[in-house]
Design a protein around this motif. Structure first.
Motif, PDB file in Angstrom:
ATOM      1  N   ARG A   1       0.437  -0.816  -0.344  1.00  0.00           N
ATOM      2  CA  ARG A   1      -0.217   0.002   0.015  1.00  0.00           C
ATOM      3  C   ARG A   1       1.166   1.101   0.031  1.00  0.00           C
ATOM      4  O   ARG A   1       0.694   1.850  -1.045  1.00  0.00           O
ATOM      5  CB  ARG A   1      -0.693   0.132   1.164  1.00  0.00           C
ATOM      6  CG  ARG A   1      -1.580   1.228   1.546  1.00  0.00           C
ATOM      7  CD  ARG A   1      -2.886   1.068   2.347  1.00  0.00           C
ATOM      8  NE  ARG A   1      -4.144   0.595   1.513  1.00  0.00           N
ATOM      9  CZ  ARG A   1      -4.886  -0.022   2.800  1.00  0.00           C
ATOM     10  NH1 ARG A   1      -4.706  -0.568   4.108  1.00  0.00           N
ATOM     11  NH2 ARG A   1      -5.773  -0.855   2.130  1.00  0.00           N
TER      12      ARG A   1
ATOM     13  N   THR B   1       2.578   1.364  -2.985  1.00  0.00           N
ATOM     14  CA  THR B   1       1.897   2.357  -4.315  1.00  0.00           C
ATOM     15  C   THR B   1       1.244   4.338  -4.199  1.00  0.00           C
ATOM     16  O   THR B   1       1.428   4.319  -5.139  1.00  0.00           O
ATOM     17  CB  THR B   1       0.165   1.689  -3.877  1.00  0.00           C
ATOM     18  OG1 THR B   1       0.338   0.008  -4.201  1.00  0.00           O
ATOM     19  CG2 THR B   1      -0.895   1.998  -4.848  1.00  0.00           C
TER      20      THR B   1
ATOM     21  N   THR C   1       0.265   4.875  -8.093  1.00  0.00           N
ATOM     22  CA  THR C   1      -0.184   3.879  -9.308  1.00  0.00           C
ATOM     23  C   THR C   1      -1.299   3.359  -8.340  1.00  0.00           C
ATOM     24  O   THR C   1      -1.165   3.549  -7.102  1.00  0.00           O
ATOM     25  CB  THR C   1       0.844   2.817  -9.372  1.00  0.00           C
ATOM     26  OG1 THR C   1       1.790   2.099  -8.976  1.00  0.00           O
ATOM     27  CG2 THR C   1       2.612   3.301 -10.381  1.00  0.00           C
ATOM     28  N   ASP C   2      -1.766   2.270  -9.241  1.00  0.00           N
ATOM     29  CA  ASP C   2      -2.759   1.507  -8.487  1.00  0.00           C
ATOM     30  C   ASP C   2      -2.081   0.356  -8.103  1.00  0.00           C
ATOM     31  O   ASP C   2      -1.313   0.181  -8.420  1.00  0.00           O
ATOM     32  CB  ASP C   2      -3.897   1.085  -9.801  1.00  0.00           C
ATOM     33  CG  ASP C   2      -3.715   0.627 -10.649  1.00  0.00           C
ATOM     34  OD1 ASP C   2      -2.657   0.015 -11.302  1.00  0.00           O
ATOM     35  OD2 ASP C   2      -4.496   0.715 -11.821  1.00  0.00           O
ATOM     36  N   ARG C   3      -2.925  -0.287  -7.300  1.00  0.00           N
ATOM     37  CA  ARG C   3      -3.076  -2.066  -6.674  1.00  0.00           C
ATOM     38  C   ARG C   3      -2.156  -3.180  -7.548  1.00  0.00           C
ATOM     39  O   ARG C   3      -0.712  -3.640  -7.767  1.00  0.00           O
ATOM     40  CB  ARG C   3      -3.549  -2.302  -5.598  1.00  0.00           C
ATOM     41  CG  ARG C   3      -4.219  -1.801  -4.509  1.00  0.00           C
ATOM     42  CD  ARG C   3      -4.839  -1.800  -3.606  1.00  0.00           C
ATOM     43  NE  ARG C   3      -5.292  -1.814  -2.686  1.00  0.00           N
ATOM     44  CZ  ARG C   3      -5.611  -1.975  -1.529  1.00  0.00           C
ATOM     45  NH1 ARG C   3      -7.539  -2.460  -1.899  1.00  0.00           N
ATOM     46  NH2 ARG C   3      -5.575  -2.547  -0.158  1.00  0.00           N
ATOM     47  N   PRO C   4      -2.894  -2.874  -8.482  1.00  0.00           N
ATOM     48  CA  PRO C   4      -2.261  -4.186  -9.672  1.00  0.00           C
ATOM     49  C   PRO C   4      -1.229  -3.740 -10.329  1.00  0.00           C
ATOM     50  O   PRO C   4      -0.338  -4.954 -10.660  1.00  0.00           O
ATOM     51  CB  PRO C   4      -3.858  -4.236 -10.716  1.00  0.00           C
ATOM     52  CG  PRO C   4      -5.161  -3.767  -9.870  1.00  0.00           C
ATOM     53  CD  PRO C   4      -4.703  -2.708  -8.687  1.00  0.00           C
ATOM     54  N   TYR C   5      -1.186  -2.372 -10.864  1.00  0.00           N
ATOM     55  CA  TYR C   5       0.155  -1.903 -11.430  1.00  0.00           C
ATOM     56  C   TYR C   5       1.179  -1.784 -10.311  1.00  0.00           C
ATOM     57  O   TYR C   5       2.281  -2.771 -11.043  1.00  0.00           O
ATOM     58  CB  TYR C   5       0.524  -0.793 -11.948  1.00  0.00           C
ATOM     59  CG  TYR C   5       1.095  -0.501 -12.995  1.00  0.00           C
ATOM     60  CD1 TYR C   5       1.629  -1.123 -13.689  1.00  0.00           C
ATOM     61  CD2 TYR C   5       2.281   0.635 -12.776  1.00  0.00           C
ATOM     62  CE1 TYR C   5       1.978  -1.313 -14.844  1.00  0.00           C
ATOM     63  CE2 TYR C   5       3.330   0.797 -13.410  1.00  0.00           C
ATOM     64  CZ  TYR C   5       3.500   0.124 -14.602  1.00  0.00           C
ATOM     65  OH  TYR C   5       4.219   0.466 -15.266  1.00  0.00           O
ATOM     66  N   THR C   6       1.677  -1.712  -9.059  1.00  0.00           N
ATOM     67  CA  THR C   6       1.886  -1.760  -8.183  1.00  0.00           C
ATOM     68  C   THR C   6       2.762  -3.350  -7.690  1.00  0.00           C
ATOM     69  O   THR C   6       3.718  -3.868  -8.156  1.00  0.00           O
ATOM     70  CB  THR C   6       2.145  -1.288  -6.913  1.00  0.00           C
ATOM     71  OG1 THR C   6       1.859   0.206  -7.004  1.00  0.00           O
ATOM     72  CG2 THR C   6       3.429  -1.603  -5.547  1.00  0.00           C
ATOM     73  N   THR C   7       1.895  -4.485  -7.767  1.00  0.00           N
ATOM     74  CA  THR C   7       1.985  -5.721  -8.323  1.00  0.00           C
ATOM     75  C   THR C   7       2.780  -6.531  -9.295  1.00  0.00           C
ATOM     76  O   THR C   7       3.949  -7.133  -8.922  1.00  0.00           O
ATOM     77  CB  THR C   7       0.555  -6.848  -8.123  1.00  0.00           C
ATOM     78  OG1 THR C   7      -0.708  -6.061  -6.311  1.00  0.00           O
ATOM     79  CG2 THR C   7       0.731  -8.201  -7.788  1.00  0.00           C
ATOM     80  N   LEU C   8       2.772  -5.821 -10.006  1.00  0.00           N
ATOM     81  CA  LEU C   8       3.052  -6.186 -11.772  1.00  0.00           C
ATOM     82  C   LEU C   8       4.367  -5.550 -11.399  1.00  0.00           C
ATOM     83  O   LEU C   8       5.568  -6.313 -11.701  1.00  0.00           O
ATOM     84  CB  LEU C   8       2.954  -5.511 -12.955  1.00  0.00           C
ATOM     85  CG  LEU C   8       1.417  -6.149 -13.173  1.00  0.00           C
ATOM     86  CD1 LEU C   8       1.052  -5.552 -14.353  1.00  0.00           C
ATOM     87  CD2 LEU C   8       1.304  -7.475 -13.374  1.00  0.00           C
TER      88      LEU C   8
ATOM     89  N   ASP D   1       6.550  -8.019  -8.847  1.00  0.00           N
ATOM     90  CA  ASP D   1       5.872  -8.990  -9.100  1.00  0.00           C
ATOM     91  C   ASP D   1       7.539  -9.174  -9.631  1.00  0.00           C
ATOM     92  O   ASP D   1       8.755 -10.561  -9.345  1.00  0.00           O
ATOM     93  CB  ASP D   1       5.021  -9.978 -10.205  1.00  0.00           C
ATOM     94  CG  ASP D   1       3.933  -9.956  -9.434  1.00  0.00           C
ATOM     95  OD1 ASP D   1       3.994 -10.085  -7.759  1.00  0.00           O
ATOM     96  OD2 ASP D   1       3.140 -10.503  -9.739  1.00  0.00           O
TER      97      ASP D   1
END
Length: 137
Positions: free
Chosen positions: A52, A55, A60-67, A70
């Motif tokens: 969080r 992010t 950015t948004d959460r899904p992009y931060t996850t990418l 990753d």
């Protein structure tokens, strides 16, 4: 009058940093990754962050931060572990290789352009004093 001068000074600062001496491509090429991943590296190098927090820091948004994370994990530059006090949250920390990559990024980004290095000492000191007043410690 003061507003016009401020606009002109701001435009010159932006041009100096973003147009004439933008180091983002150089650092991305050196590390073989997009600048947002580089930015994540040097932000997490400051301190481990929750997903969080990262992010918010990266805007950015959460899904992009996850990418982004990753990919850093896949490259063995970062690890993502459960938060010690909140098992629902994950903390991103750099590996030794990630710390080295972040240090390289900061060296490249921190290299002053020749135009700044060539300033007379008094002008450079004045510029430093002015910028110190404009930026938080």
């Amino acid at each position: 009058m003061n507003g016009e001068t401020a606009v002109r000074a701001w435009a010159r600062m932006r041009s100096l940093v973003l147009d004439q001496h933008d180091r983002r491509r150089e650092v991305s090429d050196a590390l073989g990754m997009s600048f947002i991943k580089v930015k994540a590296l040097y932000r997490v190098a400051e301190r481990p962050m929750t997903m969080r927090e990262l992010t918010e820091t990266l805007n950015t948004d959460r899904p992009y931060t996850t990418l982004v994370v990753d990919d850093l994990v896949r490259r063995e530059l970062a690890v993502r572990e459960p938060h010690p006090d909140d098992r629902r949250s994950r903390v991103v920390t750099l590996t030794p290789a990630g710390r080295e990559a972040a240090a390289l990024a900061l060296r490249i980004l921190g290299e002053p352009p020749e135009a700044v290095l060539a300033l007379p000492p008094a002008d450079l000191a004045a510029l430093d004093r002015i910028l110190a007043r404009l930026t938080p410690s």
